[in-house]
Write a protein that holds these residues in place. Structure first.
Motif: not given
Length: 248
Positions: A162, A164, A186, A189, A228
């Motif tokens: 996750t 970034g 998120y 990612q 997510s």
């Protein structure tokens, strides 16, 4: 540490939404730490005037660029817009970086150096040498748990999927493709890292120090977490089903 010259042109992409308190400082630090790179601020029509301030920074420094979007559409779509802009303008490397100061520009040369032997480099918190400062224990537990879950259900060797703060070769983004990426928050990612691994590309994690924002409000929300979890679970289940079908 010098940036490897053979990497070509490098663009640091910084998405913003209500980051007026942070954008000037983070832009300055990027330019001081890596004078040879360009910066692209992707602003989602921030009500606090972040876009106007970014325009002023661009007028004062030709290496600072600004891409204005009409409204807030999610982190993933902001980065994709930045990637496409970078491709159109002939950049060889694209870097993801948060506007809030959590990603240290002073560590960027290490990420770019690691890219010499990789296709994607992730600045990782949850590897030996990685650290987190000033983060609430609840957020740390959430991040660690989410990354452990992703690693187990997806069967990937990445400890901070996750994260970034990362650097891509342009060829990497071309190979994994962006047209089918629908992730907004998120999990975007995780999505890109997973696509890179499935294409057989080399993904490397470099330890970083992550510092919680000093100004402004985090964009993390229950909806972001729910998206997510749902998408990662879906990817993991579909992958297992595909492998079962292949055995028959």
């Amino acid at each position: 540490m010098e940036i490897p010259a053979d990497l070509g042109r490098v663009l640091v992409i910084i998405p913003t939404y209500n980051e007026r308190e942070n954008i000037e400082d983070i832009t300055r630090r990027v330019r001081e730490a890596t004078p040879s790179v360009d910066v692209l601020v992707v602003d989602d029509n921030s009500p606090d005037g972040t876009g106007d301030l970014a325009d002023a920074l661009a007028e004062a420094d030709e290496r600072v660029k600004v891409l204005h979007r009409t409204g807030k559409s999610g982190l993933g779509t902001a980065y994709i817009a930045g990637f496409r802009w970078a491709a159109e303008h002939g950049y060889d490397v694209m870097v993801e970086m948060d506007a809030d100061g959590s990603h240290q520009p002073e560590e960027l040369p290490r990420l770019l150096s690691a890219l010499e032997d990789a296709d994607l480099v992730i600045g990782a918190r949850w590897v030996p040498g990685g650290r987190v400062r000033n983060w609430p224990k609840r957020r740390e537990a959430l991040s660690r748990g989410a990354n452990t879950y992703a690693r187990l259900i997806l069967g990937i060797p990445i400890h901070d999927a996750t994260g970034g703060y990362r650097a891509f070769r342009a060829a990497t983004l071309d190979k994994i493709g962006l047209d089918g990426v629908n992730s907004r928050g998120y999990c975007f990612q995780i999505d890109l890292a997973l696509r890179a691994l499935r294409e057989g590309l080399r993904v490397v994690e470099v330890p970083i120090t992550f510092v919680d924002r000093a100004h402004g409000v985090s964009k993390m929300s229950r909806d972001v977490v729910a998206e997510s979890m749902w998408r990662v679970t879906e990817w993991g289940v579909n992958d297992r089903l595909d492998r079962l079908r292949a055995r028959r």
